[in-house]
Scaffold this active site. Structure first.
Site, PDB file in Angstrom:
ATOM      1  N   ASN A 169      -0.683   6.367   4.801  1.00 11.03           N
ATOM      2  CA  ASN A 169      -1.175   5.583   5.936  1.00 11.03           C
ATOM      3  C   ASN A 169      -0.561   6.111   7.221  1.00 11.03           C
ATOM      4  OD1 ASN A 169      -1.252   3.968   3.458  1.00 11.03           O
ATOM      5  ND2 ASN A 169      -1.989   2.322   4.748  1.00 11.03           N
ATOM      6  N   ASP A 183       0.822  -1.206   0.000  1.00 10.35           N
ATOM      7  CA  ASP A 183       0.000   0.000   0.000  1.00 10.35           C
ATOM      8  C   ASP A 183       0.857   1.257   0.000  1.00 10.35           C
ATOM      9  OD1 ASP A 183      -2.300   1.474  -0.006  1.00 10.35           O
ATOM     10  OD2 ASP A 183      -2.818   1.124   2.079  1.00 10.35           O
ATOM     11  N   CYS A 208      -4.131   5.660  -2.010  1.00 14.43           N
ATOM     12  CA  CYS A 208      -4.697   4.787  -3.038  1.00 14.43           C
ATOM     13  C   CYS A 208      -4.748   5.527  -4.368  1.00 14.43           C
ATOM     14  CB  CYS A 208      -6.102   4.335  -2.632  1.00 14.43           C
ATOM     15  SG  CYS A 208      -6.926   3.324  -3.885  1.00 14.43           S
TER      16      CYS A 208
END
Length: 306
Positions: A251, A15, A242
């Site tokens: 994050n 991610d 994203c």
């Protein structure tokens, strides 16, 4: 005094890297994963078996998985890869994956932006993969993306998330992760939703994934901890975002999460000094990893105490 154990799953190698401007080679990604292993991180999302045209940063995830699994430091670890569809699952299984992550969606808008299908179609695909994974003995995490708010469809009803979580736990998911994909949640929302989930389902099968878009990432982690959640995704160096969700920033940083948990008396099994070295490596490799909010203080503190 230790008051309990918390699991931190570092999603930086997947991610965190998928939206960085610089594309790392498989060998560079392996270096990052190994730095995390050396710091004591035992749960890591190491890649994604997605189209390299859609997500170039994840090309060569089979090489990354194989390279990490061959390292003795990876013994007794959970190395997870994301799979978007049946083809991705087959590729992951062929590469030796023993733990996968599937993505469910709180809205149609996010499902169509991410995988080009409706929310219900994505659920059907995920359900089929879970059945195959159960037969193959592969561990499954089902993550509900945009569980609080969607950049396309707006706020998400908590009842939908609770129902979706229950259905996919019953289908056989080993873990159900609630993801605030664009960092729109506040601690009160998190506390209400996670408390409802913990009351209904086994807290050992629940986890959370927060972004720090509005500077509430750590507060949301704390709110979920107060509800009884004991596993959290985080990204080394605060990398993330994203590519299919406008406005999604990094994050919550692994080093910040581990610091907070350790200071609160929870045991993570992770060495903060080693984690800072991994964060420095992430910054060196990408040139853009922002680092945790407490990074400067942590380095000074560890230097004094060392």
């Amino acid at each position: 005094m230790t008051v309990g154990n918390v699991i931190v799953n570092d999603v930086g190698p997947r991610d965190g890297l998928q939206s960085q401007s610089k594309i790392l080679s498989p060998d560079q990604r392996i270096l990052l994963v190994k730095a995390l292993l050396e710091s004591g991180v035992r749960h890591i999302e190491v890649g994604a078996f997605v189209s390299p045209k859609a997500v170039p940063a994840m090309a060569g995830s089979d090489e990354v998985l194989t390279g990490v699994q061959s390292d003795p430091a990876a013994h007794d670890t959970v190395l997870t890869v994301l799979v978007p569809n049946a083809r991705g699952y087959e590729l992951a299984k062929a590469a030796g994956a023993r733990s996968i992550c599937l993505v469910l969606y709180g809205t149609d808008g996010m499902a169509r932006a991410n995988v080009g299908m409706s929310r219900q179609q994505a659920e059907s695909v995920a359900a089929d993969i879970i059945q195959q994974a159960l037969a193959d003995g592969v561990r499954v995490t089902s993550t509900i993306a945009v569980a609080f708010e969607c950049p396309f469809d707006g706020p998400v009803e908590s009842s939908l998330v609770i129902d979706l979580a229950g259905r996919f736990l019953e289908l056989g998911s080993d873990e159900l992760c609630i993801a605030d994909t664009i960092g729109a949640a506040n601690p009160r929302q998190v506390r209400i939703l996670t408390s409802s989930l913990v009351e209904s389902y086994d807290s050992d099968r629940l986890s959370c994934h927060f972004h720090d878009t509005r500077a509430m990432g750590l507060a949301n982690v704390f709110a979920a901890m107060e509800s009884g959640i004991r596993k959290f995704d985080a990204s080394i160096g605060g990398m993330g975002g994203c590519p299919f969700a406008p406005g999604a920033s990094g994050n919550v940083a692994t080093e910040d999460v581990v610091m907070m948990m350790e200071q609160m008396g929870y045991e993570t099994g992770i060495d903060l000094a080693g984690l800072l070295r991994a964060a420095d490596l992430a910054r060196q490799l990408t040139g853009t990893a922002p680092g945790g909010r407490a990074g400067i203080w942590l380095k000074r503190h560890l230097q004094k105490s060392g």
